[in-house]
Design an enzyme around this catalytic site. Structure first.
Site, short mmCIF file in Angstrom:
data_model
loop_
_atom_site.label_atom_id
_atom_site.label_comp_id
_atom_site.label_asym_id
_atom_site.label_seq_id
_atom_site.Cartn_x
_atom_site.Cartn_y
_atom_site.Cartn_z
N HIS A 188 0.83 -1.20 0.00
CA HIS A 188 0.00 0.00 0.00
C HIS A 188 0.87 1.26 0.00
CE1 HIS A 188 -3.79 2.14 1.60
NE2 HIS A 188 -2.86 3.07 1.60
N GLU A 189 1.73 1.37 1.01
CA GLU A 189 2.46 2.62 1.22
C GLU A 189 3.65 2.80 0.27
OE1 GLU A 189 1.21 4.82 2.97
OE2 GLU A 189 -0.13 3.80 4.37
#
Length: 373
Positions: A188-189
């Site tokens: 995600h990040e």
């Protein structure tokens, strides 16, 4: 969620271990407000900062049997109205959010069971190691600084400094990730937010988005990141890839518009059995207002689910490599003139896109699980 980084003093990882809440609040206030500067300060973007008194209000909330609405304090000059009015609540995907949450409860009985793992939560040092290995695999470790913070609202967030070109990953304390779940967090990040930021700098429209008519990308950005959070579950089959967190954010954001902090906390009891996590979820969607006894809050978090659903609906038509050519929205990606400008020659692609067929099969599984055609 990616936000543009505000200029601030560089914080080393070693200095962030076990800070006292009171000192942390003073430090944040000192960083955000420079009284010695003769220049007029710009209004702070509340999306980049947490209220100054989170830990104090959390303690008070639980000491009063969860019946007192927190009063949140923000740094001087914060443009609260401008931030809270930037997004408006809507119920277009409310039924979808409720269906995801209810189906998740049918399968797992509680949120804790859904996230349950045979592994314990990672230590700070082990979390740092996991992030560094992920960054090394992509060859971008020297472009990122990792810090840990007890006052972070989001469990993990990436910010970017356009002047230094150094990005910062902030991990909230205490750490809530186990060995299984951290892979999704990094997808995600780093695998989404950070790589699309780095690739943006290599495109002809970098710092010229208006010239090329490029629009807002936050919905596509967070929707894509939400899907990538569940990729590892879809690949392994250990857990059904419900878009639980995205659905929860959507549901919470919508009801924040009509509930006080206490009322929303009580409403979320069905879906969140951990009191502290529930407090943080309500805080997340009520940020931007001082008196949380009033309806209203931050509605931006609805984009996680709406963006994910829109991507799943059009997944068979999307060129995912070109979607990684920077901060592109779905709408802009489907403009032929923008497609023609996408430069794939020197972009960073996440490991999970190396097998595009496996990736698309995972998206199909996520779509079926979450009721998306």
């Amino acid at each position: 969620m990616p936000v543009q980084k505000k200029k601030r003093s560089k914080t080393k990882v070693s200095r962030s271990e076990n800070p006292k809440a009171k000192d942390k609040h003073k430090e944040e206030k000192k960083i955000q407000i420079n009284h010695s500067s003769p220049k007029k300060k710009e209004a702070l973007h509340i999306g980049k900062i947490a209220p100054l008194n989170i830990l104090e209000q959390q303690t008070l909330f639980f000491n009063t049997n969860c019946l007192i609405n927190p009063i949140l304090l923000y740094p001087e000059g914060s443009n609260l109205i401008g931030y809270t009015e930037k997004f408006q609540p809507h119920n277009q995907y409310l039924n979808a959010a409720i269906n995801i949450l209810e189906n998740g409860l049918l399968d797992y009985k509680s949120e804790s069971n859904f996230y349950q793992s045979e592994y314990s939560n990672l230590s700070q040092s082990k979390t740092l190691e996991e992030f560094q290995v992920y960054l090394d695999t992509l060859g971008i470790r020297n472009t990122v600084e990792i810090i840990f913070s007890p006052s972070a609202i989001a469990p993990t967030a990436v910010t970017h400094n356009p002047k230094t070109l150094v990005s910062q990953i902030t991990v909230g304390l205490p750490i809530s990730y186990c060995k299984e779940r951290i892979q999704g967090v990094m997808n995600h990040e780093i695998g989404t937010h950070l790589l699309r930021t780095l690739n943006e700098r290599k495109q002809i429209w970098y710092k010229k988005r208006d010239k090329y008519g490029l629009g807002a990308y936050i919905e596509t950005e967070e929707g894509l990141a939400s899907l990538h959070t569940m990729l590892d579950s879809a690949f392994s089959g250990r857990r059904k890839p419900y878009l639980w967190r995205a659905a929860l954010h959507y549901y919470s954001s919508y009801y924040a518009s009509m509930c006080s902090f206490v009322e929303l906390y009580q409403r979320l009891d069905r879906y969140m059995d951990d009191p502290v996590k529930r407090f943080k979820e309500v805080l997340r969607v009520k940020r931007g207002i001082s008196n949380t006894g009033l309806p209203g809050g931050c509605y931006k978090d609805q984009v996680y689910l709406s963006g994910a659903i829109k991507i799943l609906q059009r997944r068979k038509d999307i060129d995912f490599y070109k979607l990684y050519c920077g901060k592109l929205s779905l709408e802009d990606l489907f403009r032929q003139e923008i497609l023609d400008l996408c430069d794939l020659s020197d972009i960073k692609i996440p490991v999970f896109l190396s097998d595009i067929q496996k990736y698309k099969q995972a998206l199909d599984y996520i779509a079926r699980t979450n009721g998306v055609e």
